[in-house]
Motif scaffolding. Structure first.
Motif, PDB file in Angstrom:
ATOM      1  N   GLY A 112       0.815  -1.213   0.000  1.00  0.00           N
ATOM      2  CA  GLY A 112       0.000   0.000   0.000  1.00  0.00           C
ATOM      3  C   GLY A 112       0.844   1.256   0.000  1.00  0.00           C
ATOM      4  O   GLY A 112       0.532   2.235  -0.687  1.00  0.00           O
ATOM      5  N   THR A 113       1.933   1.229   0.754  1.00  0.00           N
ATOM      6  CA  THR A 113       2.831   2.379   0.780  1.00  0.00           C
ATOM      7  C   THR A 113       3.500   2.579  -0.568  1.00  0.00           C
ATOM      8  O   THR A 113       3.628   3.713  -1.045  1.00  0.00           O
ATOM      9  CB  THR A 113       3.894   2.191   1.867  1.00  0.00           C
ATOM     10  OG1 THR A 113       3.241   2.125   3.129  1.00  0.00           O
ATOM     11  CG2 THR A 113       4.876   3.335   1.880  1.00  0.00           C
ATOM     12  N   GLY A 114       3.907   1.517  -1.193  1.00  0.00           N
ATOM     13  CA  GLY A 114       4.525   1.630  -2.515  1.00  0.00           C
ATOM     14  C   GLY A 114       3.570   2.205  -3.546  1.00  0.00           C
ATOM     15  O   GLY A 114       3.957   3.046  -4.368  1.00  0.00           O
ATOM     16  N   LEU A 115       2.330   1.757  -3.511  1.00  0.00           N
ATOM     17  CA  LEU A 115       1.342   2.289  -4.442  1.00  0.00           C
ATOM     18  C   LEU A 115       1.053   3.764  -4.174  1.00  0.00           C
ATOM     19  O   LEU A 115       0.831   4.541  -5.103  1.00  0.00           O
ATOM     20  CB  LEU A 115       0.043   1.480  -4.357  1.00  0.00           C
ATOM     21  CG  LEU A 115       0.123   0.052  -4.886  1.00  0.00           C
ATOM     22  CD1 LEU A 115      -1.187  -0.691  -4.610  1.00  0.00           C
ATOM     23  CD2 LEU A 115       0.439   0.044  -6.363  1.00  0.00           C
ATOM     24  N   ALA A 116       1.055   4.149  -2.902  1.00  0.00           N
ATOM     25  CA  ALA A 116       0.791   5.548  -2.570  1.00  0.00           C
ATOM     26  C   ALA A 116       1.961   6.439  -2.966  1.00  0.00           C
ATOM     27  O   ALA A 116       1.768   7.564  -3.432  1.00  0.00           O
ATOM     28  CB  ALA A 116       0.507   5.688  -1.080  1.00  0.00           C
ATOM     29  N   GLN A 117       3.167   5.928  -2.798  1.00  0.00           N
ATOM     30  CA  GLN A 117       4.337   6.765  -3.047  1.00  0.00           C
ATOM     31  C   GLN A 117       4.692   6.888  -4.525  1.00  0.00           C
ATOM     32  O   GLN A 117       5.442   7.791  -4.879  1.00  0.00           O
ATOM     33  CB  GLN A 117       5.541   6.238  -2.280  1.00  0.00           C
ATOM     34  CG  GLN A 117       5.505   6.605  -0.832  1.00  0.00           C
ATOM     35  CD  GLN A 117       6.752   6.178  -0.102  1.00  0.00           C
ATOM     36  OE1 GLN A 117       7.462   5.280  -0.537  1.00  0.00           O
ATOM     37  NE2 GLN A 117       7.020   6.822   1.015  1.00  0.00           N
ATOM     38  N   GLN A 118       4.189   6.024  -5.354  1.00  0.00           N
ATOM     39  CA  GLN A 118       4.567   6.131  -6.762  1.00  0.00           C
ATOM     40  C   GLN A 118       4.061   7.425  -7.383  1.00  0.00           C
ATOM     41  O   GLN A 118       4.764   8.054  -8.171  1.00  0.00           O
ATOM     42  CB  GLN A 118       4.098   4.924  -7.551  1.00  0.00           C
ATOM     43  CG  GLN A 118       2.612   4.878  -7.820  1.00  0.00           C
ATOM     44  CD  GLN A 118       2.214   3.636  -8.583  1.00  0.00           C
ATOM     45  OE1 GLN A 118       3.031   2.737  -8.769  1.00  0.00           O
ATOM     46  NE2 GLN A 118       0.979   3.566  -9.011  1.00  0.00           N
ATOM     47  N   GLY A 119       2.888   7.853  -7.028  1.00  0.00           N
ATOM     48  CA  GLY A 119       2.377   9.116  -7.560  1.00  0.00           C
ATOM     49  C   GLY A 119       2.889  10.321  -6.792  1.00  0.00           C
ATOM     50  O   GLY A 119       3.189  11.365  -7.368  1.00  0.00           O
ATOM     51  N   ILE A 120       3.009  10.154  -5.476  1.00  0.00           N
ATOM     52  CA  ILE A 120       3.452  11.268  -4.643  1.00  0.00           C
ATOM     53  C   ILE A 120       4.898  11.625  -4.944  1.00  0.00           C
ATOM     54  O   ILE A 120       5.258  12.801  -5.039  1.00  0.00           O
ATOM     55  CB  ILE A 120       3.270  10.928  -3.149  1.00  0.00           C
ATOM     56  CG1 ILE A 120       1.797  10.787  -2.813  1.00  0.00           C
ATOM     57  CG2 ILE A 120       3.912  11.978  -2.269  1.00  0.00           C
ATOM     58  CD1 ILE A 120       1.537  10.242  -1.422  1.00  0.00           C
ATOM     59  N   GLY A 121       5.737  10.619  -5.094  1.00  0.00           N
ATOM     60  CA  GLY A 121       7.154  10.879  -5.335  1.00  0.00           C
ATOM     61  C   GLY A 121       7.403  11.613  -6.635  1.00  0.00           C
ATOM     62  O   GLY A 121       8.193  12.564  -6.698  1.00  0.00           O
TER      63      GLY A 121
END
Length: 84
Positions: free
Chosen positions: A34-43
């Motif tokens: 879940g963190t990886g999916l959230a950070q892909q757009g945020i990063g």
């Protein structure tokens, strides 16, 4: 009644411990996904903003760090499952 005859108390404890370990692994693993999916757009958006304006670096780092709390929460839950 037939199930009670097949599973004694010691086997039930071992099954419960095994299911608890599976739950602890799922808590950390799914939290990481879940963190990886959230950070892909945020990063991508955060570093794009930093490339345009260097003053956005602090805010970008905060936005990148927010999803990491999901992994920390999963880790705390898994520790609670395993030791409590």
């Amino acid at each position: 009644m037939a199930v009670e005859a097949l599973i004694d108390l010691e086997s039930a404890k071992l099954i419960g411990k095994g299911l608890g370990n599976i739950g602890a692994g799922l808590a950390v693993g799914l939290g990481g996904v879940g963190t990886g999916l959230a950070q892909q757009g945020i990063g991508a958006a955060a570093f794009g903003a930093v490339a345009e304006d260097k003053g956005m670096l602090g805010l970008a780092l905060v936005f990148i760090a927010i999803p990491e709390t999901l992994v920390i929460l999963g880790l705390v839950v898994s520790i609670m499952i395993m030791f409590i």
